[in-house]
Scaffold this motif. Structure first.
Motif, PDB file in Angstrom:
ATOM      1  N   ALA A  17       3.018  11.558   3.173  1.00 43.80           N
ATOM      2  CA  ALA A  17       2.674  10.348   2.431  1.00 43.80           C
ATOM      3  C   ALA A  17       3.935   9.653   1.970  1.00 43.80           C
ATOM      4  O   ALA A  17       4.992  10.278   1.778  1.00 43.80           O
ATOM      5  CB  ALA A  17       1.787  10.681   1.240  1.00 43.80           C
ATOM      6  N   ASP A  18       3.806   8.352   1.787  1.00 45.08           N
ATOM      7  CA  ASP A  18       4.889   7.518   1.294  1.00 45.08           C
ATOM      8  C   ASP A  18       4.323   6.667   0.165  1.00 45.08           C
ATOM      9  O   ASP A  18       3.481   5.813   0.387  1.00 45.08           O
ATOM     10  CB  ASP A  18       5.428   6.650   2.438  1.00 45.08           C
ATOM     11  CG  ASP A  18       6.554   5.729   2.004  1.00 45.08           C
ATOM     12  OD1 ASP A  18       7.038   4.968   2.856  1.00 45.08           O
ATOM     13  OD2 ASP A  18       6.945   5.773   0.820  1.00 45.08           O
ATOM     14  N   SER A  19       4.772   6.930  -1.049  1.00 46.88           N
ATOM     15  CA  SER A  19       4.278   6.166  -2.187  1.00 46.88           C
ATOM     16  C   SER A  19       4.769   4.730  -2.111  1.00 46.88           C
ATOM     17  O   SER A  19       5.823   4.454  -1.535  1.00 46.88           O
ATOM     18  CB  SER A  19       4.750   6.799  -3.495  1.00 46.88           C
ATOM     19  OG  SER A  19       6.148   6.707  -3.605  1.00 46.88           O
ATOM     20  N   TYR A  29       0.801  -1.210   0.000  1.00 49.99           N
ATOM     21  CA  TYR A  29       0.000   0.000   0.000  1.00 49.99           C
ATOM     22  C   TYR A  29       0.840   1.268   0.000  1.00 49.99           C
ATOM     23  O   TYR A  29       1.929   1.316   0.563  1.00 49.99           O
ATOM     24  CB  TYR A  29      -0.900   0.027   1.243  1.00 49.99           C
ATOM     25  CG  TYR A  29      -1.901  -1.095   1.264  1.00 49.99           C
ATOM     26  CD1 TYR A  29      -1.573  -2.327   1.818  1.00 49.99           C
ATOM     27  CD2 TYR A  29      -3.175  -0.913   0.744  1.00 49.99           C
ATOM     28  CE1 TYR A  29      -2.493  -3.360   1.836  1.00 49.99           C
ATOM     29  CE2 TYR A  29      -4.103  -1.938   0.764  1.00 49.99           C
ATOM     30  CZ  TYR A  29      -3.757  -3.158   1.303  1.00 49.99           C
ATOM     31  OH  TYR A  29      -4.675  -4.172   1.331  1.00 49.99           O
ATOM     32  N   ALA A  30       0.272   2.278  -0.618  1.00 52.25           N
ATOM     33  CA  ALA A  30       0.724   3.637  -0.368  1.00 52.25           C
ATOM     34  C   ALA A  30       0.136   4.056   0.972  1.00 52.25           C
ATOM     35  O   ALA A  30      -0.985   3.670   1.311  1.00 52.25           O
ATOM     36  CB  ALA A  30       0.233   4.573  -1.461  1.00 52.25           C
ATOM     37  N   VAL A  31       0.891   4.820   1.746  1.00 55.21           N
ATOM     38  CA  VAL A  31       0.428   5.180   3.091  1.00 55.21           C
ATOM     39  C   VAL A  31       0.546   6.683   3.317  1.00 55.21           C
ATOM     40  O   VAL A  31       1.345   7.358   2.665  1.00 55.21           O
ATOM     41  CB  VAL A  31       1.221   4.427   4.178  1.00 55.21           C
ATOM     42  CG1 VAL A  31       0.974   2.929   4.077  1.00 55.21           C
ATOM     43  CG2 VAL A  31       2.718   4.727   4.081  1.00 55.21           C
ATOM     44  N   GLY A  33      -4.320   1.060  -2.071  1.00 56.40           N
ATOM     45  CA  GLY A  33      -3.586   0.175  -2.953  1.00 56.40           C
ATOM     46  C   GLY A  33      -2.932   0.898  -4.114  1.00 56.40           C
ATOM     47  O   GLY A  33      -2.025   0.369  -4.753  1.00 56.40           O
ATOM     48  N   ILE A  34      -3.375   2.120  -4.377  1.00 61.17           N
ATOM     49  CA  ILE A  34      -2.839   2.901  -5.487  1.00 61.17           C
ATOM     50  C   ILE A  34      -2.421   4.268  -4.954  1.00 61.17           C
ATOM     51  O   ILE A  34      -3.170   4.912  -4.229  1.00 61.17           O
ATOM     52  CB  ILE A  34      -3.884   3.071  -6.599  1.00 61.17           C
ATOM     53  CG1 ILE A  34      -4.286   1.712  -7.162  1.00 61.17           C
ATOM     54  CG2 ILE A  34      -3.335   3.969  -7.710  1.00 61.17           C
ATOM     55  CD1 ILE A  34      -5.419   1.782  -8.156  1.00 61.17           C
ATOM     56  N   PHE A  35      -1.228   4.715  -5.317  1.00 61.80           N
ATOM     57  CA  PHE A  35      -0.783   6.045  -4.930  1.00 61.80           C
ATOM     58  C   PHE A  35      -1.136   7.035  -6.032  1.00 61.80           C
ATOM     59  O   PHE A  35      -0.752   6.866  -7.178  1.00 61.80           O
ATOM     60  CB  PHE A  35       0.721   6.068  -4.683  1.00 61.80           C
ATOM     61  CG  PHE A  35       1.224   7.402  -4.191  1.00 61.80           C
ATOM     62  CD1 PHE A  35       1.905   8.254  -5.044  1.00 61.80           C
ATOM     63  CD2 PHE A  35       0.992   7.801  -2.889  1.00 61.80           C
ATOM     64  CE1 PHE A  35       2.370   9.490  -4.595  1.00 61.80           C
ATOM     65  CE2 PHE A  35       1.444   9.033  -2.426  1.00 61.80           C
ATOM     66  CZ  PHE A  35       2.131   9.876  -3.283  1.00 61.80           C
ATOM     67  N   SER A  36      -1.872   8.064  -5.632  1.00 60.79           N
ATOM     68  CA  SER A  36      -2.261   9.089  -6.587  1.00 60.79           C
ATOM     69  C   SER A  36      -1.255  10.228  -6.554  1.00 60.79           C
ATOM     70  O   SER A  36      -1.226  11.021  -5.619  1.00 60.79           O
ATOM     71  CB  SER A  36      -3.656   9.620  -6.253  1.00 60.79           C
ATOM     72  OG  SER A  36      -3.965  10.741  -7.071  1.00 60.79           O
ATOM     73  N   ARG A  75       9.297   7.240  -2.479  1.00 65.27           N
ATOM     74  CA  ARG A  75       9.266   8.691  -2.390  1.00 65.27           C
ATOM     75  C   ARG A  75       8.306   9.135  -1.287  1.00 65.27           C
ATOM     76  O   ARG A  75       7.259   8.528  -1.076  1.00 65.27           O
ATOM     77  CB  ARG A  75       8.835   9.290  -3.721  1.00 65.27           C
ATOM     78  CG  ARG A  75       9.859   9.106  -4.839  1.00 65.27           C
ATOM     79  CD  ARG A  75       9.453   9.852  -6.078  1.00 65.27           C
ATOM     80  NE  ARG A  75       9.391  11.302  -5.827  1.00 65.27           N
ATOM     81  CZ  ARG A  75       9.044  12.190  -6.745  1.00 65.27           C
ATOM     82  NH1 ARG A  75       8.727  11.785  -7.968  1.00 65.27           N
ATOM     83  NH2 ARG A  75       9.008  13.466  -6.458  1.00 65.27           N
ATOM     84  N   THR A  76       8.695  10.205  -0.601  1.00 59.96           N
ATOM     85  CA  THR A  76       7.865  10.754   0.465  1.00 59.96           C
ATOM     86  C   THR A  76       7.461  12.184   0.142  1.00 59.96           C
ATOM     87  O   THR A  76       8.158  12.888  -0.595  1.00 59.96           O
ATOM     88  CB  THR A  76       8.600  10.714   1.807  1.00 59.96           C
ATOM     89  OG1 THR A  76       9.851  11.407   1.690  1.00 59.96           O
ATOM     90  CG2 THR A  76       8.867   9.273   2.231  1.00 59.96           C
ATOM     91  N   TYR A  77       6.340  12.568   0.715  1.00 63.32           N
ATOM     92  CA  TYR A  77       5.765  13.882   0.441  1.00 63.32           C
ATOM     93  C   TYR A  77       5.280  14.473   1.756  1.00 63.32           C
ATOM     94  O   TYR A  77       4.784  13.754   2.623  1.00 63.32           O
ATOM     95  CB  TYR A  77       4.588  13.741  -0.531  1.00 63.32           C
ATOM     96  CG  TYR A  77       4.945  13.069  -1.826  1.00 63.32           C
ATOM     97  CD1 TYR A  77       5.016  11.682  -1.909  1.00 63.32           C
ATOM     98  CD2 TYR A  77       5.227  13.815  -2.958  1.00 63.32           C
ATOM     99  CE1 TYR A  77       5.357  11.052  -3.095  1.00 63.32           C
ATOM    100  CE2 TYR A  77       5.561  13.196  -4.149  1.00 63.32           C
ATOM    101  CZ  TYR A  77       5.624  11.819  -4.214  1.00 63.32           C
ATOM    102  OH  TYR A  77       5.965  11.203  -5.391  1.00 63.32           O
ATOM    103  N   TYR A  78       5.420  15.779   1.896  1.00 61.86           N
ATOM    104  CA  TYR A  78       5.056  16.436   3.150  1.00 61.86           C
ATOM    105  C   TYR A  78       4.290  17.724   2.892  1.00 61.86           C
ATOM    106  O   TYR A  78       4.512  18.417   1.890  1.00 61.86           O
ATOM    107  CB  TYR A  78       6.304  16.768   3.962  1.00 61.86           C
ATOM    108  CG  TYR A  78       7.089  15.554   4.392  1.00 61.86           C
ATOM    109  CD1 TYR A  78       8.135  15.060   3.626  1.00 61.86           C
ATOM    110  CD2 TYR A  78       6.752  14.877   5.562  1.00 61.86           C
ATOM    111  CE1 TYR A  78       8.843  13.932   4.010  1.00 61.86           C
ATOM    112  CE2 TYR A  78       7.460  13.752   5.958  1.00 61.86           C
ATOM    113  CZ  TYR A  78       8.497  13.284   5.174  1.00 61.86           C
ATOM    114  OH  TYR A  78       9.185  12.165   5.571  1.00 61.86           O
TER     115      TYR A  78
END
Length: 125
Positions: A49-51, A31-33, A99-102, A56-59
């Protein structure tokens, strides 16, 4: 997948907390979380988020450089390390998975199908 968040509490300004979210039913590696938070009277907002692919991580701009999202695939757990906490960080924090990273909508709560129950973080001034 079922998610169970923990680790919230009361901390002073400048302190640190580490939130954990244990996944059960499926491996979190699938999963993407993400982490979101909701303060009283406000909408739920994106934190980090963590793809699933590429790591890759996003803040959110408001937490960039202070918070770190990570996952432990062996323990089937995702974490949010929060440093240099501010009173405005006070909120209920929720972990989420999908289940899918947008890549275009990862900040949108509708991009995540699975949610933990939330854990309260209070930062005193």
């Amino acid at each position: 997948v079922q998610l169970q968040a923990s680790g919230g509490g009361l901390v002073q300004t400048g302190g640190s907390l580490r939130l954990s979210c244990v996944a059960s039913g499926r491996t979190i590696n699938s999963y993407a979380v993400g982490w979101f938070r909701q303060a009283p009277g406000k909408e739920r907002e994106f934190v980090a988020a963590d793809s699933r692919s590429g790591g890759r991580t996003y803040y959110a701009d408001s937490v960039q450089g202070r918070f770190t999202i990570s996952r432990d695939n062996v323990k089937n757990t995702m974490t949010l390390q929060m440093n240099s906490l501010k009173p405005e960080d006070s909120a209920i924090y929720y972990c989420a998975a999908d289940g899918i990273f947008s890549y275009s909508h990862y900040k949108d709560t509708r991009s995540y199908d699975y949610w933990g129950q939330g854990t309260l973080v209070t930062v005193s001034s």
